[in-house]
Scaffold this motif. Structure first.
Motif, PDB file in Angstrom:
ATOM      1  N   MET A  29     -10.743  42.773 -54.975  1.00 34.14           N
ATOM      2  CA  MET A  29     -10.325  43.401 -56.220  1.00 34.14           C
ATOM      3  C   MET A  29     -10.857  42.636 -57.422  1.00 34.14           C
ATOM      4  O   MET A  29     -10.738  41.413 -57.498  1.00 34.14           O
ATOM      5  N   GLU A  30     -11.395  43.389 -58.386  1.00 33.54           N
ATOM      6  CA  GLU A  30     -12.152  42.828 -59.505  1.00 33.54           C
ATOM      7  C   GLU A  30     -11.300  42.387 -60.682  1.00 33.54           C
ATOM      8  O   GLU A  30     -11.804  42.363 -61.818  1.00 33.54           O
ATOM      9  N   ASN A  31     -10.038  42.021 -60.502  1.00 27.49           N
ATOM     10  CA  ASN A  31      -9.187  41.601 -61.613  1.00 27.49           C
ATOM     11  C   ASN A  31      -9.946  40.671 -62.564  1.00 27.49           C
ATOM     12  O   ASN A  31     -10.642  39.770 -62.133  1.00 27.49           O
ATOM     13  N   LYS A  75     -16.696  53.846 -62.087  1.00 27.28           N
ATOM     14  CA  LYS A  75     -16.851  52.422 -61.816  1.00 27.28           C
ATOM     15  C   LYS A  75     -17.271  52.151 -60.378  1.00 27.28           C
ATOM     16  O   LYS A  75     -18.081  51.270 -60.136  1.00 27.28           O
ATOM     17  N   GLU A  76     -16.762  52.920 -59.408  1.00 27.81           N
ATOM     18  CA  GLU A  76     -17.046  52.572 -58.007  1.00 27.81           C
ATOM     19  C   GLU A  76     -18.438  53.002 -57.552  1.00 27.81           C
ATOM     20  O   GLU A  76     -19.169  52.219 -56.950  1.00 27.81           O
ATOM     21  N   GLY A  77     -18.810  54.246 -57.832  1.00 33.24           N
ATOM     22  CA  GLY A  77     -20.141  54.684 -57.415  1.00 33.24           C
ATOM     23  C   GLY A  77     -21.213  53.847 -58.087  1.00 33.24           C
ATOM     24  O   GLY A  77     -22.160  53.372 -57.448  1.00 33.24           O
ATOM     25  N   VAL A 117     -16.267  58.966 -53.104  1.00 33.43           N
ATOM     26  CA  VAL A 117     -16.235  58.335 -54.425  1.00 33.43           C
ATOM     27  C   VAL A 117     -17.142  57.092 -54.451  1.00 33.43           C
ATOM     28  O   VAL A 117     -17.860  56.860 -55.424  1.00 33.43           O
ATOM     29  N   TYR A 118     -17.137  56.327 -53.375  1.00 27.99           N
ATOM     30  CA  TYR A 118     -17.940  55.098 -53.339  1.00 27.99           C
ATOM     31  C   TYR A 118     -19.398  55.378 -52.954  1.00 27.99           C
ATOM     32  O   TYR A 118     -20.310  55.150 -53.740  1.00 27.99           O
ATOM     33  N   GLN A 119     -19.597  55.852 -51.720  1.00 29.26           N
ATOM     34  CA  GLN A 119     -20.979  55.956 -51.205  1.00 29.26           C
ATOM     35  C   GLN A 119     -21.732  57.130 -51.808  1.00 29.26           C
ATOM     36  O   GLN A 119     -22.864  56.979 -52.257  1.00 29.26           O
ATOM     37  N   GLY A 152     -20.865  40.382 -54.809  1.00 35.26           N
ATOM     38  CA  GLY A 152     -21.656  41.020 -55.850  1.00 35.26           C
ATOM     39  C   GLY A 152     -20.905  42.197 -56.453  1.00 35.26           C
ATOM     40  O   GLY A 152     -20.794  42.321 -57.674  1.00 35.26           O
ATOM     41  N   HIS A 153     -20.371  43.033 -55.600  1.00 37.85           N
ATOM     42  CA  HIS A 153     -19.653  44.232 -56.057  1.00 37.85           C
ATOM     43  C   HIS A 153     -18.558  43.864 -57.063  1.00 37.85           C
ATOM     44  O   HIS A 153     -18.508  44.422 -58.165  1.00 37.85           O
ATOM     45  N   GLU A 154     -17.710  42.943 -56.717  1.00 36.92           N
ATOM     46  CA  GLU A 154     -16.594  42.593 -57.617  1.00 36.92           C
ATOM     47  C   GLU A 154     -17.136  41.946 -58.898  1.00 36.92           C
ATOM     48  O   GLU A 154     -16.627  42.188 -59.987  1.00 36.92           O
ATOM     49  N   PHE A 188     -20.046  42.582 -60.305  1.00 44.82           N
ATOM     50  CA  PHE A 188     -20.677  43.624 -61.144  1.00 44.82           C
ATOM     51  C   PHE A 188     -19.623  44.482 -61.855  1.00 44.82           C
ATOM     52  O   PHE A 188     -19.863  45.019 -62.921  1.00 44.82           O
ATOM     53  N   HIS A 189     -18.442  44.583 -61.259  1.00 45.26           N
ATOM     54  CA  HIS A 189     -17.355  45.309 -61.920  1.00 45.26           C
ATOM     55  C   HIS A 189     -17.000  44.696 -63.278  1.00 45.26           C
ATOM     56  O   HIS A 189     -16.404  45.367 -64.114  1.00 45.26           O
ATOM     57  N   ASN A 190     -17.340  43.427 -63.480  1.00 43.52           N
ATOM     58  CA  ASN A 190     -16.938  42.841 -64.763  1.00 43.52           C
ATOM     59  C   ASN A 190     -17.469  43.668 -65.934  1.00 43.52           C
ATOM     60  O   ASN A 190     -16.820  43.780 -66.967  1.00 43.52           O
TER      61      ASN A 190
HETATM   62 ZN    ZN Z   1     -15.194  48.536 -56.529  1.00 45.79          ZN
END
Ligand code: ZN
Ligand code: TRP
Length: 869
Positions: free
Chosen positions: A267-269, A323-325, A384-386, A300-302, A304-306
């Motif tokens: 989780m990208e908190n 945000k997810e895709g 939603v993601y892929q 990387g994923h979390e 990049f969410h920043n």
């Molecule tokens: Zn995510």
């Protein structure tokens, strides 16, 4: 009677009546409970009509006191329900103080504040913050958070929250406190706190503009030697986002905490990521090459969410893919830059075609931007993601590098600090590129996997090749008719030697129902290579002749397409064999080509390992209108056997060349070799003539790493005999203290394709190493079981009844996990009558229970679909 959960609609979106400018939290962790004091600075949203009341969400807590502008409210002045709190409020601005308590140690949902292995942590996405205090728990309310944590110093030496640490101190009673402030306004779903006795590992990263960022990783003490790979992955991510997207990190501190009990990956908190241990901890003895890659990707994923998620966030949860895709796409670009672009892409394509396509054809099918939901947690999906990532990838393909990055820069600049929609994103891409993207929005609005049918005609006289392409998309729930999509088709034309006749990276775009594309100066009848790199998430079909297939398999300039045509040829053989599984076989000339590829030492071992792997059950199931699971599986196994028998010698030779020399190293070359060694071994143990089982034991014993050890176990796993069982017991006794390896041990049992598997899975639910409250354990055992055709699809339906009962039990503790486990049952409609009936019965049985909204949504939508079938 319980109230039926309500459906929420995108069209009903209304901005909030108040903004919450600042939140001041003081959280005291006591032995039995947590005391939360929240001070909220509210300001009226002048753009919406006022009602004189404000409703805050809140659940699972004990309300102690409410104060508005210093005056304590009497109970008659507010309305409190199980899910919200309504206050009288008319002022332009107000200070609201709320005190409440709740019991984190009893919280098994792993949402909100909870206790895991002696430490406290939080998970607030999507709607967990309302379990901590009463709040406008929606992503368009952005607040500056100040968080003070108070707890026993000895038990909880680290007290962490978002942002920067601004003050701390000790009290006389053995407690201490730490105060944190996050300067960036954020929605509550990005709030996080942690309290615990953890090992702290540190490093630093200097940004492009010269700012020094402290990196801190917190793990349980016994795991502290397994963090280095995650730290290096974070530093690579930070450099990647600077170099490719021009985005820098914005705080002086970046913390990552790893916890064992976690519903998802991570989780990208803001400034305080919380991770499932699975995506942090690795060393060569306990983690496979794939685990290493997954850690790199999730870190990387979390990170990049920043930017894609935190600095620019969501207006509402229907925008989740914004945000997810986007972040998955950024993560995929990062992974491709770190590793093998071809193999990464193959693995991504495999995932989307097996899992996302199935979802898009089932009762839970939804658009990348859904129009309604009952439970938002059910929409953290493959779609939603892929598919969301594929949509961004298509934009990149259509716009080209320059316009794509101009668009993303404009998007981040224009919307920094805002809560926006997918339309805002596409608008920025359109503005920056000057391209009209209106029709492209259909990818966001329409569910279902489009089908593209193609054919080619060569006119020797005019040296012209004409390609005709038609698209269609099947109906999905609430969407009977679909408008045409914008479908980018990367194309190459190959001559008989495999030489490319078109410029590299030629893209044609299908926008109408049917369209023709003309290619001139083509001197011989070409073989078209289509949808290179899987340029659009569609099912497509072109009537290749056998010799055209061979050209593509050997020479296609797009290596992903070489793999793809191999999959097509194998699928065709399997589907053709269904009528008589005992005689199913790959055609001899295909085996000849495979043999030549295996013998060609120049052939990339990583790619070869994928080329030699048969398409999976899920991928093949997507091609069938009615699945006979045991017949399909028997046919797959029969062809595996044939490959093993016919190609034994070349596989054995290649195997001997594929075991890397020297000690374990995590690099492309050795990973490719290990992947190839494992695939060879998998076939060798199946061959009738050979020494495969001995080789597997030898590989297991000699291995200095988990990749080869697991490869050997997977190779022998379908044989329920002493040899396999002894290896599995040895594995358990070696690694029983490593939770993540015990997960592998559980999933080995649950993926085994032998007749005792179902019984073993049932028995393992009582094993001391299995915990119903730990998602990793549940996913490893029950999740893997649900994907195992032989074990799950019992003729008498007992596999379904077992899973349904497990879902029911899980649902009382952790609805999010229960809801993930039910997915295999939602596919009922695709199966042959007796199986479908048993699955329907299992769903009916569940529907009689008192269910969470999560499970209710999937059960009711599945039953609804079956009624109309
Ligand atoms: Zn995510
Ligand atoms: N935003 C997280 C991610 O994609 C997803 C996530 C983590 C999540 N934990 C969750 C979603 C719990 C729902 C519930 O990285």
């Amino acid at each position: 009677m319980t109230v039926q959960p309500q459906t929420i609609y995108l069209k009903d979106y209304l901005a909030p009546a108040y903004w919450i400018k600042t939140v001041d939290l003081i959280i005291t962790l006591r032995e039995e409970d947590a005391l939360v004091m929240a001070t909220l600075q509210l300001e009226q949203n002048v753009k919406v009509p006022q009602t004189g009341r404000l409703t805050l969400q809140g659940e699972n807590q004990q309300l102690l006191e409410i104060e508005i502008d210093g005056r304590v409210l009497s109970a008659a002045e507010y309305v409190l329900t199980d899910s919200d709190l309504t206050l009288p409020l008319t002022a332009k601005s107000a200070t609201v103080r709320i005190q409440s308590t709740h019991r984190p140690k009893e919280n098994k949902t792993l949402s909100g504040l909870y206790y895991s292995n002696g430490n406290y942590c939080t998970q607030c996405e999507a709607e967990g913050f309302r379990r901590i205090t009463y709040f406008l728990d929606r992503p368009d309310v952005l607040s500056v958070f100040t968080t003070t944590l108070i707890a026993e110093q000895a038990q909880y030496p680290y007290l962490l929250a978002n942002g920067n640490c601004v003050d701390q101190g000790e009290n006389d009673d053995g407690t201490h406190w730490v105060k944190w402030q996050d300067p960036f306004p954020k929605p509550a779903y990005l709030f996080a706190m942690v309290a615990g006795d953890l090992a702290k590992l540190t490093d630093t990263y200097t940004t492009r503009s010269g700012k020094v960022v402290a990196l801190e990783f917190y793990v349980e003490h016994h795991n502290q030697n397994q963090v280095e790979h995650a730290i290096q992955s974070l530093k690579r991510s930070m450099a990647f986002d600077e170099k490719v997207y021009g985005l820098e990190y914005d705080l002086e501190l970046y913390m990552v905490v790893a916890v064992e009990d976690f519903n998802m990956g991570a989780m990208e908190n803001k400034g305080l990521n919380i991770f499932n241990t699975k995506y942090v901890l690795a060393d060569q003895n306990t983690a496979t090459d794939t685990d290493y890659q997954n850690i790199e990707s999730v870190i990387g994923h979390e990170y990049f969410h920043n930017w894609s998620g935190n600095r620019v966030t969501l207006r509402d949860w229907f925008q989740l893919s914004l945000k997810e895709g986007f972040t998955v796409y950024r993560e995929q670009q990062f992974a491709a830059a770190c590793g093998s672009p071809t193999c990464n892409r193959i693995d991504e394509v495999n995932l989307i075609r097996t899992r996302q396509f199935a979802e898009d054809a089932g009762p839970m099918a939804h658009a990348v931007r859904p129009e309604s939901y009952i439970e938002i947690n059910n929409f953290y999906t493959m779609t939603v993601y892929q598919k969301g990532a594929e949509v961004i990838r298509m934009l990149h393909t259509l716009l080209g590098d320059e316009a794509y990055y101009a668009g993303t820069s404009l998007y981040f600049k224009r919307h920094d600090g805002q809560a926006v929609t997918t339309d805002d994103f596409v608008q920025a891409m359109s503005d920056a590129s000057g391209k009209d993207l209106k029709q492209f929005l259909n990818w966001y609005r329409q569910a279902g996997t489009p089908s593209v049918t193609l054919s080619g005609e060569y006119y020797g006289k005019g040296q012209r090749f004409i390609l005709t392409a038609s698209q269609s998309c099947p109906p999905t729930p609430q969407q009977p008719n679909k408008a045409p999509f914008v479908i980018p088709i990367k194309i190459q034309l190959l001559d008989n030697q495999g030489t490319a006749l078109l410029p590299a990276n030629t893209v044609i775009v299908l926008t109408e129902g049917t369209q023709q594309f003309e290619f001139n100066n083509i001197t011989q009848a070409p073989t078209p290579s289509l949808f290179g790199q899987f340029s659009a998430p569609v099912k497509w079909d072109y009537p290749y002749t056998q010799s055209e297939q061979h050209i593509l398999l050997r020479h296609d300039t797009c290596p992903v397409n070489r793999w793809d045509i191999g999959q097509t040829m194998m699928s065709n053989a399997i589907l053709a064999g269904l009528a008589q599984p005992e005689t199913a076989a790959l055609p001899g000339d295909m085996l000849e080509i495979l043999k030549a590829l295996i013998q060609d030492q120049k052939e990339d071992p990583a790619l070869l390992s994928r080329l030699l792997t048969l398409p999976g059950f899920g991928f093949l199931g997507e091609k069938l209108s009615c699945i006979e699971p045991q017949v399909l599986l028997a046919t797959i196994l029969r062809i595996e056997q044939q490959i093993a028998d016919v190609l034994y010698e070349p596989l054995l030779q290649r195997y001997e060349h594929s075991l890397p020399k020297g000690v374990y190293q995590y690099n492309q070359k050795d990973m490719g070799l290990r992947a190839m060694a494992n695939v060879c071994l998998y076939y060798l143990v199946r061959a009738q003539q050979g020494q495969g089982l001995n080789l597997a034991v030898a590989q297991y014993q000699a291995a200095d790493n988990m990749t080869l050890r697991m490869g050997s176990l997977r190779a022998v796993n379908d044989f329920d005999a002493a040899l396999r069982n002894n290896l599995l017991s040895d594995f358990y006794s070696r690694y029983q203290d490593y939770a993540l390896v015990v997960d592998k041990w559980l999933s080995l049992h649950a993926t085994a394709r032998h007749v005792n598997c179902f019984k073993q899975v049932q028995t393992l639910t009582h094993h001391p190493a299995f915990h119903w409250t730990n998602p990793n354990k549940v996913y490893s055992l029950l999740g893997a079981f649900g994907q195992n055709p032989m074990a799950f699809h019992q003729a008498d339906g007992s596999g379904y009844a077992f899973l349904a009962q497990a879902v029911c039990d899980l649902d009382r503790k952790n609805p999010q996990v229960a809801s993930r486990m039910i997915d295999p049952l939602t596919q009922a409609k695709k199966y042959a009558a007796p199986y479908r009936q048993h699955m329907t019965d299992a769903l009916h049985q569940l529907s009689k229970e008192k269910l969470s909204a999560n499970v209710y949504e999937k059960v009711s939508k599945s039953l609804e679909e079956l009624q109309h079938a």
